[in-house]
Design an enzyme around this catalytic site. Structure first.
Site, PDB file in Angstrom:
ATOM      1  N   GLY A  42     -11.500  -6.426  -9.588  1.00  0.00           N
ATOM      2  CA  GLY A  42     -11.535  -7.815 -10.060  1.00  0.00           C
ATOM      3  C   GLY A  42     -10.544  -8.760  -9.410  1.00  0.00           C
ATOM      4  O   GLY A  42     -10.785  -9.967  -9.334  1.00  0.00           O
ATOM      5  N   ASP A 101      -7.081  -9.950 -20.923  1.00  0.00           N
ATOM      6  CA  ASP A 101      -8.007 -10.018 -22.057  1.00  0.00           C
ATOM      7  C   ASP A 101      -7.284  -9.392 -23.249  1.00  0.00           C
ATOM      8  O   ASP A 101      -6.414 -10.020 -23.845  1.00  0.00           O
ATOM      9  CB  ASP A 101      -9.299  -9.298 -21.669  1.00  0.00           C
ATOM     10  CG  ASP A 101     -10.411  -9.455 -22.691  1.00  0.00           C
ATOM     11  OD1 ASP A 101     -10.541 -10.549 -23.257  1.00  0.00           O
ATOM     12  OD2 ASP A 101     -11.164  -8.490 -22.923  1.00  0.00           O
ATOM     13  N   THR A 102      -7.578  -8.144 -23.597  1.00  0.00           N
ATOM     14  CA  THR A 102      -6.822  -7.517 -24.684  1.00  0.00           C
ATOM     15  C   THR A 102      -5.411  -7.152 -24.220  1.00  0.00           C
ATOM     16  O   THR A 102      -4.492  -7.019 -25.036  1.00  0.00           O
ATOM     17  CB  THR A 102      -7.499  -6.216 -25.183  1.00  0.00           C
ATOM     18  OG1 THR A 102      -7.425  -5.229 -24.162  1.00  0.00           O
ATOM     19  CG2 THR A 102      -8.927  -6.461 -25.575  1.00  0.00           C
ATOM     20  N   GLY A 103      -5.241  -6.972 -22.926  1.00  0.00           N
ATOM     21  CA  GLY A 103      -3.937  -6.595 -22.385  1.00  0.00           C
ATOM     22  C   GLY A 103      -3.734  -5.096 -22.267  1.00  0.00           C
ATOM     23  O   GLY A 103      -2.716  -4.643 -21.769  1.00  0.00           O
ATOM     24  N   THR A 105      -5.204  -2.812 -20.361  1.00  0.00           N
ATOM     25  CA  THR A 105      -5.140  -2.343 -18.972  1.00  0.00           C
ATOM     26  C   THR A 105      -3.786  -2.676 -18.361  1.00  0.00           C
ATOM     27  O   THR A 105      -3.105  -1.795 -17.813  1.00  0.00           O
ATOM     28  CB  THR A 105      -6.248  -3.025 -18.135  1.00  0.00           C
ATOM     29  OG1 THR A 105      -7.490  -2.855 -18.803  1.00  0.00           O
ATOM     30  CG2 THR A 105      -6.322  -2.436 -16.744  1.00  0.00           C
ATOM     31  N   LEU A 106      -3.404  -3.924 -18.456  1.00  0.00           N
ATOM     32  CA  LEU A 106      -2.140  -4.333 -17.836  1.00  0.00           C
ATOM     33  C   LEU A 106      -0.960  -3.611 -18.444  1.00  0.00           C
ATOM     34  O   LEU A 106      -0.034  -3.219 -17.746  1.00  0.00           O
ATOM     35  CB  LEU A 106      -1.973  -5.849 -17.946  1.00  0.00           C
ATOM     36  CG  LEU A 106      -2.606  -6.609 -16.785  1.00  0.00           C
ATOM     37  CD1 LEU A 106      -2.639  -8.099 -17.058  1.00  0.00           C
ATOM     38  CD2 LEU A 106      -1.846  -6.329 -15.481  1.00  0.00           C
ATOM     39  N   LYS A 129      -7.033 -15.015 -21.661  1.00  0.00           N
ATOM     40  CA  LYS A 129      -7.820 -15.247 -22.881  1.00  0.00           C
ATOM     41  C   LYS A 129      -6.936 -14.931 -24.082  1.00  0.00           C
ATOM     42  O   LYS A 129      -7.015 -13.834 -24.647  1.00  0.00           O
ATOM     43  CB  LYS A 129      -8.988 -14.249 -22.908  1.00  0.00           C
ATOM     44  CG  LYS A 129     -10.355 -14.792 -22.629  1.00  0.00           C
ATOM     45  CD  LYS A 129     -11.383 -13.707 -22.936  1.00  0.00           C
ATOM     46  CE  LYS A 129     -12.439 -13.598 -21.882  1.00  0.00           C
ATOM     47  NZ  LYS A 129     -13.374 -12.473 -22.132  1.00  0.00           N
ATOM     48  N   ASP A 157     -16.826  -9.327 -13.078  1.00  0.00           N
ATOM     49  CA  ASP A 157     -18.206  -8.854 -13.027  1.00  0.00           C
ATOM     50  C   ASP A 157     -18.834  -8.711 -14.400  1.00  0.00           C
ATOM     51  O   ASP A 157     -18.153  -8.626 -15.417  1.00  0.00           O
ATOM     52  CB  ASP A 157     -18.243  -7.476 -12.359  1.00  0.00           C
ATOM     53  CG  ASP A 157     -17.658  -6.379 -13.264  1.00  0.00           C
ATOM     54  OD1 ASP A 157     -16.479  -6.511 -13.637  1.00  0.00           O
ATOM     55  OD2 ASP A 157     -18.386  -5.430 -13.613  1.00  0.00           O
TER      56      ASP A 157
HETATM   57  P1  IMP Z   1      -8.093  -5.804 -20.991  1.00  0.00           P
HETATM   58  O1  IMP Z   1      -7.550  -4.434 -20.741  1.00  0.00           O
HETATM   59  O2  IMP Z   1      -8.832  -5.904 -22.288  1.00  0.00           O
HETATM   60  O3  IMP Z   1      -7.052  -6.903 -20.865  1.00  0.00           O
HETATM   61  O4  IMP Z   1      -9.243  -6.056 -19.929  1.00  0.00           O
HETATM   62  C1  IMP Z   1      -8.989  -5.909 -18.617  1.00  0.00           C
HETATM   63  C2  IMP Z   1     -10.230  -5.898 -17.778  1.00  0.00           C
HETATM   64  O5  IMP Z   1     -11.421  -6.161 -18.513  1.00  0.00           O
HETATM   65  C3  IMP Z   1     -10.141  -6.988 -16.741  1.00  0.00           C
HETATM   66  O6  IMP Z   1      -9.452  -6.557 -15.614  1.00  0.00           O
HETATM   67  C4  IMP Z   1     -11.584  -7.254 -16.464  1.00  0.00           C
HETATM   68  O7  IMP Z   1     -12.037  -6.372 -15.467  1.00  0.00           O
HETATM   69  C5  IMP Z   1     -12.298  -6.940 -17.749  1.00  0.00           C
HETATM   70  N1  IMP Z   1     -12.642  -8.182 -18.477  1.00  0.00           N
HETATM   71  C6  IMP Z   1     -12.030  -8.726 -19.545  1.00  0.00           C
HETATM   72  N2  IMP Z   1     -12.603  -9.874 -19.914  1.00  0.00           N
HETATM   73  C7  IMP Z   1     -13.610 -10.063 -19.036  1.00  0.00           C
HETATM   74  C8  IMP Z   1     -14.600 -11.114 -18.886  1.00  0.00           C
HETATM   75  O8  IMP Z   1     -14.668 -12.123 -19.610  1.00  0.00           O
HETATM   76  N3  IMP Z   1     -15.472 -10.958 -17.860  1.00  0.00           N
HETATM   77  C9  IMP Z   1     -15.449  -9.894 -17.012  1.00  0.00           C
HETATM   78  N4  IMP Z   1     -14.547  -8.903 -17.113  1.00  0.00           N
HETATM   79  C10 IMP Z   1     -13.651  -8.992 -18.125  1.00  0.00           C
HETATM   80 MG    MG Z   2     -11.199  -5.373 -13.929  1.00  0.00          MG
END
Ligand code: IMP
Ligand code: MG
Length: 172
Positions: A42, A101-103, A105-106, A129, A157
């Protein structure tokens, strides 16, 4: 695929904002070397544009993790499917990600990086977000704060599609 995609952030807006971010980052890291670590896949469009605009010496590395299947909701598991090529010990590391997003992954990637003793570690994302945050992740900088909508384009994606759109859009 026969879907409508509505533009949320135009190519011009993204371009302008990335230049601003690069200027600010070049100031923050003035006199230092910076290692950009992109989270695949991404981050690649954002990282490329950002890297080109930085006026400090930069090296690149990549890591691949997956937290999503092919849908729009996150899975609980984070999988490290590709590690970086080089060590980060003693270096200034800037993690580059498409979206906070939720955080989850990071947060995992930050924990992993910190165990490897970089001189400094910070995170930038193209999008944020805030309404979705669960894990506590501090961003040095973000491009755009967006509402709770599933977005595609500029690296993001839906089931691996639409990453190459030059703008950020919402699937209708
Ligand atoms: P998190 O771990 O929930 O913060 O999500 C991380 C990953 O989810 C990001 O690196 C994106 O690849 C994917 N993601 C989160 N929100 C979106 C979205 O709105 N569209 C597409 N991919 C998303
Ligand atoms: Mg991603």
């Amino acid at each position: 695929m026969d879907v409508m995609i509505e533009t949320l952030i135009s190519e011009q807006e993204i371009d302008r904002r990335i230049r601003e971010m690069a200027d600010e980052l070049s100031g923050i890291y003035a006199g230092k070397e910076l290692k950009l670590v992109g989270i695949l896949k991404g981050s690649v469009f954002f990282l490329s544009e950002l890297a080109k605009r930085l006026s400090i010496p930069v090296t690149l590395d990549f890591i691949s993790v997956s937290s999503y299947g092919n849908g729009t909701e996150p899975g609980a598991e984070i999988l490290l499917s590709k590690d970086m090529d080089d060590p980060v010990e003693g270096q200034n590391v800037l993690l580059v990600e498409d979206i906070l997003d939720t955080g989850r992954t990071l947060k995992k990637v930050i924990e992993l990086m910190n165990r490897r003793n970089p001189a400094s570690l910070a995170v930038v994302t193209l999008l944020d977000k805030p309404s979705r945050h669960i894990a506590d992740v501090e961003l040095l900088m973000t491009g755009f704060t967006i509402p709770d909508k599933f977005v595609v384009g500029y690296g993001l994606d839906y089931a691996q599609n639409y990453r190459n759109l030059p703008y950020i859009g919402v699937i209708e």
